[in-house]
Write a protein that holds these residues in place. Structure first.
Motif, mmCIF file in Angstrom:
data_model
loop_
_atom_site.group_PDB
_atom_site.id
_atom_site.type_symbol
_atom_site.label_atom_id
_atom_site.label_comp_id
_atom_site.label_asym_id
_atom_site.label_seq_id
_atom_site.Cartn_x
_atom_site.Cartn_y
_atom_site.Cartn_z
ATOM 1 N N ASN A 289 16.893 2.400 12.593
ATOM 2 C CA ASN A 289 16.087 3.156 13.565
ATOM 3 C C ASN A 289 16.766 3.391 14.923
ATOM 4 N N LEU A 290 18.084 3.334 14.974
ATOM 5 C CA LEU A 290 18.776 3.800 16.189
ATOM 6 C C LEU A 290 18.606 5.318 16.270
ATOM 7 N N SER A 291 18.801 5.888 17.463
ATOM 8 C CA SER A 291 18.724 7.348 17.593
ATOM 9 C C SER A 291 19.933 7.974 16.903
ATOM 10 N N GLY A 292 19.815 9.262 16.586
ATOM 11 C CA GLY A 292 20.930 9.974 15.964
ATOM 12 C C GLY A 292 22.193 9.872 16.793
ATOM 13 N N HIS A 293 22.046 10.005 18.095
ATOM 14 C CA HIS A 293 23.178 9.948 19.014
ATOM 15 C C HIS A 293 23.853 8.580 18.943
ATOM 16 N N ALA A 294 23.036 7.531 18.925
ATOM 17 C CA ALA A 294 23.583 6.168 18.892
ATOM 18 C C ALA A 294 24.293 5.891 17.571
ATOM 19 N N VAL A 295 23.801 6.493 16.480
ATOM 20 C CA VAL A 295 24.446 6.299 15.173
ATOM 21 C C VAL A 295 25.834 6.958 15.181
ATOM 22 N N VAL A 296 25.927 8.152 15.774
ATOM 23 C CA VAL A 296 27.239 8.816 15.886
ATOM 24 C C VAL A 296 28.166 7.938 16.719
ATOM 25 N N LYS A 297 27.645 7.436 17.823
ATOM 26 C CA LYS A 297 28.428 6.538 18.689
ATOM 27 C C LYS A 297 28.932 5.314 17.943
ATOM 28 N N ALA A 298 28.094 4.818 17.009
ATOM 29 C CA ALA A 298 28.477 3.623 16.241
ATOM 30 C C ALA A 298 29.593 3.934 15.245
ATOM 31 N N GLY A 299 29.801 5.256 14.951
ATOM 32 C CA GLY A 299 30.924 5.623 14.080
ATOM 33 C C GLY A 299 30.545 6.307 12.774
ATOM 34 N N ILE A 300 29.289 6.790 12.691
ATOM 35 C CA ILE A 300 28.851 7.483 11.471
ATOM 36 C C ILE A 300 28.582 8.945 11.808
ATOM 37 N N THR A 301 29.244 9.841 11.097
ATOM 38 C CA THR A 301 29.010 11.265 11.333
ATOM 39 C C THR A 301 28.580 11.925 10.042
ATOM 40 N N MET A 302 27.650 12.861 10.161
ATOM 41 C CA MET A 302 27.143 13.578 8.991
ATOM 42 C C MET A 302 27.637 15.017 9.025
ATOM 43 N N CYS A 303 28.129 15.457 7.893
ATOM 44 C CA CYS A 303 28.454 16.867 7.704
ATOM 45 C C CYS A 303 27.246 17.440 6.968
ATOM 46 N N PRO A 304 26.373 18.187 7.667
ATOM 47 C CA PRO A 304 25.029 18.417 7.135
ATOM 48 C C PRO A 304 24.950 19.446 6.009
ATOM 49 N N GLU A 305 23.861 19.336 5.241
ATOM 50 C CA GLU A 305 23.567 20.322 4.207
ATOM 51 C C GLU A 305 23.416 21.700 4.857
ATOM 52 N N GLY A 306 23.973 22.735 4.237
ATOM 53 C CA GLY A 306 23.844 24.087 4.779
ATOM 54 C C GLY A 306 24.761 24.329 5.968
ATOM 55 N N ARG A 307 25.786 23.493 6.124
ATOM 56 C CA ARG A 307 26.830 23.593 7.168
ATOM 57 C C ARG A 307 26.304 23.438 8.594
ATOM 58 N N GLN A 308 25.286 24.265 8.940
ATOM 59 C CA GLN A 308 24.709 24.212 10.302
ATOM 60 C C GLN A 308 25.763 24.337 11.398
ATOM 61 N N VAL A 309 26.656 25.306 11.244
ATOM 62 C CA VAL A 309 27.558 25.623 12.359
ATOM 63 C C VAL A 309 26.755 26.364 13.417
ATOM 64 N N GLY B 67 32.557 29.427 2.470
ATOM 65 C CA GLY B 67 33.606 28.415 2.269
ATOM 66 C C GLY B 67 34.274 28.047 3.585
ATOM 67 N N GLU B 68 34.514 29.066 4.418
ATOM 68 C CA GLU B 68 35.146 28.807 5.726
ATOM 69 C C GLU B 68 34.214 27.993 6.618
ATOM 70 N N GLN B 69 32.921 28.317 6.537
ATOM 71 C CA GLN B 69 31.945 27.551 7.339
ATOM 72 C C GLN B 69 31.889 26.092 6.878
ATOM 73 N N GLU B 70 32.035 25.866 5.568
ATOM 74 C CA GLU B 70 32.030 24.486 5.077
ATOM 75 C C GLU B 70 33.251 23.736 5.617
ATOM 76 N N MET B 71 34.415 24.407 5.604
ATOM 77 C CA MET B 71 35.623 23.774 6.149
ATOM 78 C C MET B 71 35.417 23.456 7.632
ATOM 79 N N LEU B 72 34.784 24.398 8.335
ATOM 80 C CA LEU B 72 34.516 24.187 9.764
ATOM 81 C C LEU B 72 33.576 22.999 9.959
ATOM 82 N N ALA B 73 32.538 22.930 9.133
ATOM 83 C CA ALA B 73 31.573 21.823 9.263
ATOM 84 C C ALA B 73 32.262 20.481 8.992
ATOM 85 N N ILE B 74 33.176 20.475 8.016
ATOM 86 C CA ILE B 74 33.905 19.236 7.698
ATOM 87 C C ILE B 74 34.821 18.859 8.868
ATOM 88 N N ALA B 75 35.564 19.849 9.367
ATOM 89 C CA ALA B 75 36.489 19.580 10.482
ATOM 90 C C ALA B 75 35.724 19.147 11.728
#
Ligand code: ATP
Length: 233
Positions: free
Chosen positions: A67-87, A137-145
């Motif tokens: 139950n940490l905030s999303g921001h705190a989870v990223v800070k802890a070292g976990i990043t999500m490459c989201p469904e649907g790319r969301q660039v 496909g390019e957006q997926e690469m961008l989301a991963i990067a």
């Protein structure tokens, strides 16, 4: 590295994850597979602080991150490459990549940008183009990067092959394999079970909010139940 014990997730009064436990060890690629609605995305969202955990515990590198905030989870070292790319469609490719590093306050972001452009040459070509005009496909690469720009210790991929042509799916799978070779720890959710099981060191099969089977990628690829229900041969 990531340890989940008796995790429960509810939407309002309805419990959709009924006490699951799973582990991701450092350097592993772990896949979550299962049908639509089985609870894979809800599990990822609970890890990432995007939906509340109603029971159980999530620990990362020995630290309780339940139950940490999303921001705190990223800070802890976990990043999500989201469904649907969301660039960010109006922003350039370059700006999108820089957004990936928003929680960092070091001065190595330009060097990492250069590294990403080296890893994904198409992103250098598209650097000043609005991200919304890139192909799927390019957006997926961008989301991963963009996810890698956060320098995560654990990178989570949510349905990276969704909506992509078969040839592009193969490119995405090869990209994830390359990222794995760098030593990155990966948690992968995929409807494309074959792709997921080929990439994964270990995998968990979800059904109706529970884990019903687990094993190595190879074991599950030849498990009769998985073959019948998810691999279609
Ligand atoms: P998919 O591949 O379709 O994303 P999934 O395995 O990731 O499937 P979830 O999206 O986690 O499954 O869904 C698990 C259950 O939770 C489903 O019954 C779904 O209808 C329900 N659910 C998901 N999101 C919500 C929400 N925001 N509000 C209410 N119920 C939800």
């Amino acid at each position: 590295m990531l340890n989940i014990r008796d995790l429960k997730v509810s939407y309002g009064p309805i419990e959709v994850i009924h006490g699951i436990s799973l582990d991701v060890n450092e350097g592993e690629c772990v896949a979550l597979i299962g049908a639509n609605g089985a609870g894979k995305s809800s599990t990822l969202k609970a890890i990432c602080g995007l939906v509340p955990v109603s029971g159980g515990k999530v620990t990362f590198e020995g630290r309780d991150i339940t139950n940490l905030s999303g921001h705190a989870v990223v800070k802890a070292g976990i990043t999500m490459c989201p469904e649907g790319r969301q660039v960010f469609p109006q922003m350039s490719t370059l700006k999108n990549l820089r957004m990936g590093a928003y929680t960092r306050n070091d001065d190595e972001q330009d060097a990492d940008l250069e590294r990403m452009m080296g890893m994904f040459p198409i992103l250098r070509e598209r650097a000043h183009q609005a991200a919304g005009t890139l192909s799927g496909g390019e957006q997926e690469m961008l989301a991963i990067a963009r996810a890698l720009m956060a320098r995560p210790k654990l990178c989570i991929f949510d349905e990276p092959s969704l909506g992509l042509a078969p040839k592009i799916v193969a490119d995405v799978a090869a990209t994830i394999a390359r990222i794995k070779e760098t030593g990155m720890t990966i948690l992968l959710v995929e409807q494309n079970s074959l792709m997921a099981l080929r990439l994964a060191d270990r995998a968990y099969l979800f059904e109706a909010g529970e884990i019903v089977l687990s094993g190595t990628g190879e074991e599950l690829q030849s498990h009769p139940e998985v073959v019948k229900a998810y691999l279609g041969h």
